[in-house]
Design a protein around this motif. Structure first.
Motif, short mmCIF file in Angstrom:
data_model
loop_
_atom_site.label_atom_id
_atom_site.label_comp_id
_atom_site.label_asym_id
_atom_site.label_seq_id
_atom_site.Cartn_x
_atom_site.Cartn_y
_atom_site.Cartn_z
N LYS A 33 0.81 -1.22 0.00
CA LYS A 33 0.00 0.00 0.00
C LYS A 33 0.85 1.28 0.00
O LYS A 33 2.08 1.22 0.09
CB LYS A 33 -0.94 -0.02 1.21
CG LYS A 33 -2.04 -1.08 1.10
CD LYS A 33 -3.05 -0.95 2.23
CE LYS A 33 -4.13 -2.02 2.12
NZ LYS A 33 -5.12 -1.92 3.24
N CYS A 36 1.92 1.99 4.02
CA CYS A 36 2.22 0.91 4.95
C CYS A 36 2.62 -0.32 4.15
O CYS A 36 2.62 -0.29 2.93
CB CYS A 36 1.00 0.60 5.84
SG CYS A 36 -0.44 0.02 4.91
N CYS A 38 1.11 -3.25 3.99
CA CYS A 38 0.05 -4.23 3.70
C CYS A 38 0.03 -4.58 2.22
O CYS A 38 0.26 -3.73 1.37
CB CYS A 38 -1.31 -3.65 4.08
SG CYS A 38 -1.56 -3.49 5.84
N VAL A 50 -4.90 -5.38 6.33
CA VAL A 50 -4.98 -4.11 7.06
C VAL A 50 -3.97 -4.10 8.20
O VAL A 50 -3.50 -5.15 8.64
CB VAL A 50 -6.40 -3.88 7.65
CG1 VAL A 50 -7.41 -3.68 6.54
CG2 VAL A 50 -6.81 -5.04 8.54
N CYS A 51 -3.63 -2.88 8.66
CA CYS A 51 -2.71 -2.72 9.79
C CYS A 51 -3.05 -1.39 10.47
O CYS A 51 -3.91 -0.65 9.98
CB CYS A 51 -1.26 -2.74 9.29
SG CYS A 51 -0.78 -1.21 8.46
N CYS A 54 -3.10 1.78 7.90
CA CYS A 54 -4.20 1.97 6.95
C CYS A 54 -5.56 1.91 7.64
O CYS A 54 -6.57 2.26 7.04
CB CYS A 54 -4.09 1.01 5.77
SG CYS A 54 -4.01 -0.73 6.17
#
Ligand SMILES: [Zn+2]
Length: 516
Positions: A33, A36, A38, A50-51, A54
């Motif tokens: 992304k 990040c 991901c 996701v993390c 994000c």
């Protein structure tokens, strides 16, 4: 649902001049992304990519994806833009459930790329698929429109809302909504054109062809898979009308998220007819976003358009400015592939095809397939014949893309070679294609297994010819009386008896020899 009155397209163009503009969003094909680490795989289990960054959790900090900057510069250069020596990201503040941070990191007054252009060739002799048929068919003329590019900037995509329980899939009438944040934070490039003027009745076609050319360019750059149906390329279409001769442009509407090339054209077409009716009645076109409806080809009112100040933009404090070194920019420039328009011009010469024939190849989605088939040894004429004829029909009948057919360019080239060598005729070649598509193996395996090769052995053919002669005494009499054309009846009988496998030219010779 829509009660809009319309002015027929031709009549609208007599009184009004359309101005169009396109804002295209492209999801970049980076592995990770924008801010990040991901992953970005399409179609993954909801909320599995996701993390904290994000999802916008407190305390998390974004870091810019270098590859996304590289890709955006690549796009900017291919669109003849100036690449900023220094620019910043900005926060665009708005509240929407699919945006977990309640702001989007975007670019505002300092985009990475500015002031470029893309040349679009209109050679549709006025018929570009527009069903109303404009008044200005110009007899097949080719015309190039230089579309100015205002800016190319980088931002992050939002998540996706799914409204459940309603009839339309929209939030109104839904029982509840689900949100998937897998898409949140995927790098998104926005490409904004300058207003496109002077296209007149060609405005709908010009809009479609601009997006087509842009899609092909982005694909050639390898920066995105540009699939409109999966949403990795999305288009907002601006349309306005001004009375002919007026010095000011009219108020524009923005039709959001149009998701096919044909719909881009239809949306402009409809807005011209709708806005002309509003103006004819002495009304004012409202500046608003509109939704396009695939089923009816119409647009309906969305929301009134926000002004920039509504977003309270300010420079993103969590990110350092982007200052791409000039050497890097020049390295990227040197690595750009040949632009699709140039590739097409070159191939037209190499293949000796007209502009319209090339357009047919491109429109069928067969350009690369034909290229690869030629590279595998087929003539351009044969490659075109099979991909645009038999194989396009198969793709159409089964509702698949040409590229998704289970036959390779090398196999098509091999079938062409077998026809050229006289091993197969066209009828047998079509049977081989069927068998390849059915997964029966390679063309050579199928010819062998089904014993499909053309029979040109005189021994086998003579027996079949004699049978046909014995069965058609009346025809024989006519041939003997000088009506040589009647030999086609016997030829037909032999071809039928040999299930199309006889060498037709040799059979014809044998018939005349036996009856001479
Ligand atoms: Zn993440």
């Amino acid at each position: 649902m829509t009660t809009d009155t319309l002015v027929p397209f031709g009549a609208a163009l007599e009184r009004y001049e359309p101005v169009i503009g396109l804002e295209t969003h492209v999801e970049l094909g980076t592995r990770t992304k924008m801010f990040c680490g991901c992953t970005t795989t399409f179609g993954a289990e909801p909320n599995s990519q996701v993390c904290p960054v994000c999802l916008g959790l407190p305390g998390s900090l974004p870091v810019v994806n270098r590859m996304a900057i590289d890709y955006t510069i690549r796009i900017g250069l291919a669109l003849n833009c100036t690449i900023a020596e220094w620019c910043r990201f900005a926060r665009k503040n708005y509240f929407y459930p699919d945006m977990p941070k309640n702001f989007q990191i975007s670019q505002y007054d300092e985009p990475l790329c500015t002031d470029g252009y893309l040349d679009v060739t209109l050679d549709r002799d006025g018929h570009g698929g527009s069903d109303a048929g404009g008044p200005q068919a110009e007899g097949g003329s080719i015309r190039t429109v230089r579309v100015g590019i205002e800016r190319v900037h980088l931002e992050e995509d939002t998540g996706k809302s799914l409204h459940v329980g309603g009839a339309t899939g929209r939030i109104h009438g839904a029982e509840y909504s689900l949100v998937d944040y897998n898409r949140a934070g995927i790098p998104l490039v926005e490409i904004v054109t300058k207003p496109i003027t002077g296209t007149g009745a060609d405005a709908p076609v010009a809009a479609r062809l601009y997006v087509t050319e842009l899609r092909d360019l982005l694909r050639s750059l390898g920066v995105s898979d540009v699939r409109m149906e999966e949403g990795s390329l999305r288009c907002d279409v601006n349309t306005s009308l001004a009375p002919r001769g007026a010095s000011q442009w009219g108020t524009r509407t923005e039709t959001k998220n149009v998701n096919s090339l044909r719909s881009v054209e239809r949306a402009v077409h409809f807005e011209i007819e709708r806005q002309a009716a509003v103006l004819d009645a002495g009304g004012r076109v409202i500046q608003e976003t509109r939704h396009f409806h695939e089923d009816t080809g119409t647009t309906t009112s969305g929301r009134s358009k926000e002004e920039a100040q509504d977003y309270r933009y300010f420079p993103e404090p969590d990110l350092v400015p982007v200052a791409p070194p000039r050497e890097w920019v020049e390295q990227i420039r040197a690595s750009l592939p040949e632009a699709p328009a140039k590739v097409r011009a070159r191939l037209r010469t190499e293949w000796n095809v007209s502009a319209l024939e090339m357009e047919a190849i491109v429109n069928a989605g067969a350009l690369e397939l034909v290229q690869q088939t030629v590279a595998a040894g087929a003539s351009a004429a044969d490659a075109r014949k099979w991909w645009l004829g038999e194989l396009s029909r198969r793709a159409h009948d089964t509702g698949t893309e040409l590229t998704a057919l289970p036959i390779t360019p090398a196999q098509v080239a091999r079938i062409s070679a077998l026809v050229a060598a006289g091993t197969l005729n066209d009828k047998l070649a079509r049977q081989v294609i069927d068998a390849v598509l059915d997964g029966e193996g390679s063309p050579d395996e199928i010819v062998e297994a089904r014993n499909l090769a053309v029979v040109s052995d005189d021994g086998a053919l003579t027996a079949a010819v004699d049978e046909a002669i014995a069965a058609h005494p009346d025809v024989v009499a006519r041939i003997r009386a000088g009506k040589v054309a009647a030999a086609d009846v016997l030829l037909g009988a032999v071809m039928k008896a040999t299930r199309g496998q006889a060498d037709a030219a040799r059979v014809h010779e044998l018939i005349l020899e036996r009856l001479s």
